[in-house]
Design a protein around this motif. Structure first.
Motif, PDB file in Angstrom:
ATOM      1  N   LEU A  76       0.843  -1.032  -0.113  1.00 40.31           N
ATOM      2  CA  LEU A  76       0.045   0.325   0.384  1.00 40.31           C
ATOM      3  C   LEU A  76       1.048   1.149   0.063  1.00 40.31           C
ATOM      4  N   VAL A  77       0.709   1.891  -0.700  1.00 43.76           N
ATOM      5  CA  VAL A  77       1.334   3.598  -0.987  1.00 43.76           C
ATOM      6  C   VAL A  77       0.795   4.550  -1.225  1.00 43.76           C
ATOM      7  N   THR A  78       0.750   5.564  -0.222  1.00 40.14           N
ATOM      8  CA  THR A  78       0.613   6.830  -0.832  1.00 40.14           C
ATOM      9  C   THR A  78       1.062   8.147  -1.826  1.00 40.14           C
ATOM     10  N   TRP A  88      -3.001   4.056  -2.743  1.00 39.65           N
ATOM     11  CA  TRP A  88      -2.861   2.643  -3.828  1.00 39.65           C
ATOM     12  C   TRP A  88      -2.560   1.538  -3.177  1.00 39.65           C
ATOM     13  N   VAL A  89      -2.689   0.641  -4.120  1.00 36.72           N
ATOM     14  CA  VAL A  89      -2.828  -1.008  -4.086  1.00 36.72           C
ATOM     15  C   VAL A  89      -1.460  -1.460  -5.149  1.00 36.72           C
ATOM     16  N   ALA A 143      -3.572  -0.253  -8.136  1.00 37.43           N
ATOM     17  CA  ALA A 143      -4.609   0.086  -8.355  1.00 37.43           C
ATOM     18  C   ALA A 143      -4.554   1.458  -7.264  1.00 37.43           C
ATOM     19  N   LYS A 144      -5.652   2.611  -7.938  1.00 39.35           N
ATOM     20  CA  LYS A 144      -6.111   4.124  -6.767  1.00 39.35           C
ATOM     21  C   LYS A 144      -7.300   3.334  -6.001  1.00 39.35           C
ATOM     22  N   GLY A 153     -13.338   3.424   1.630  1.00 36.34           N
ATOM     23  CA  GLY A 153     -14.363   1.887   1.670  1.00 36.34           C
ATOM     24  C   GLY A 153     -14.375   0.795   0.540  1.00 36.34           C
ATOM     25  N   ASP A 154     -13.450   1.188  -0.371  1.00 33.72           N
ATOM     26  CA  ASP A 154     -12.697  -0.076  -1.157  1.00 33.72           C
ATOM     27  C   ASP A 154     -11.993  -1.455  -0.184  1.00 33.72           C
TER      28      ASP A 154
END
Length: 153
Positions: free
Chosen positions: A105-107, A113-114, A134-135, A139-140
């Motif tokens: 996971l990256v900001t 983003w994952v 994927a952005k 809630g995702d």
């Protein structure tokens, strides 16, 4: 059976035995090496650059799954790795379907983003398997193995 056929069968059995032992040694050595280093990844297509944007509140993920406390949360500010390995930021040792280092996971620029890191069972965002970073939106739901991570602000 003739003597030649029995000899060939013995050599085939011996070759299969050596292949099996080589595979066992390879798997055990990979497990003993521990958590592999996470490689650097180029920015995802269309990912905004972080420079020049005001800083927003950090993202957090809510973890639910087998052997997890219901609703355990982790703050993600920068980068976080997800996997069974002890060196992962979000460690999931009880989920046997999760790879040693499963996903990252990256900001970037306030967005989360994952990215799947070549896991065996894949990473799913809202039920769809991802092949590229994927952005995520609030809630995702990200599924790694049997564990679900929900993106939240």
């Amino acid at each position: 059976m003739s003597e030649q056929i029995l000899t060939v069968l013995k050599f085939c059995l011996l070759a299969l035995l050596y292949l099996f032992l080589a595979r066992v040694v390879w798997v055990v050595s990979n497990e003993l090496r521990g958590t592999p280093a996470v490689r650097a990844v180029a920015a995802a297509p269309g990912a905004p650059l972080a420079a020049g944007r005001p800083r927003r509140r950090a993202w957090r993920v809510v973890v639910t799954g087998p052997g997890q406390e219901h609703g355990r949360t982790h703050a993600v500010d920068g980068e976080a790795t997800v996997g069974r390995g002890g060196g992962c930021t979000i460690s999931l040792p009880s989920d046997t379907y999760v790879s040693q280092v499963h996903a990252r996971l990256v900001t970037r620029g306030g967005d989360l983003w994952v990215e799947d890191l070549g896991s065996t069972n894949g990473t799913y965002v809202n039920g769809r398997r991802i092949e590229a970073p994927a952005k995520l939106r609030r809630g995702d739901r990200v599924q790694v193995g049997e564990t679900v991570l929900e993106a939240d602000r």
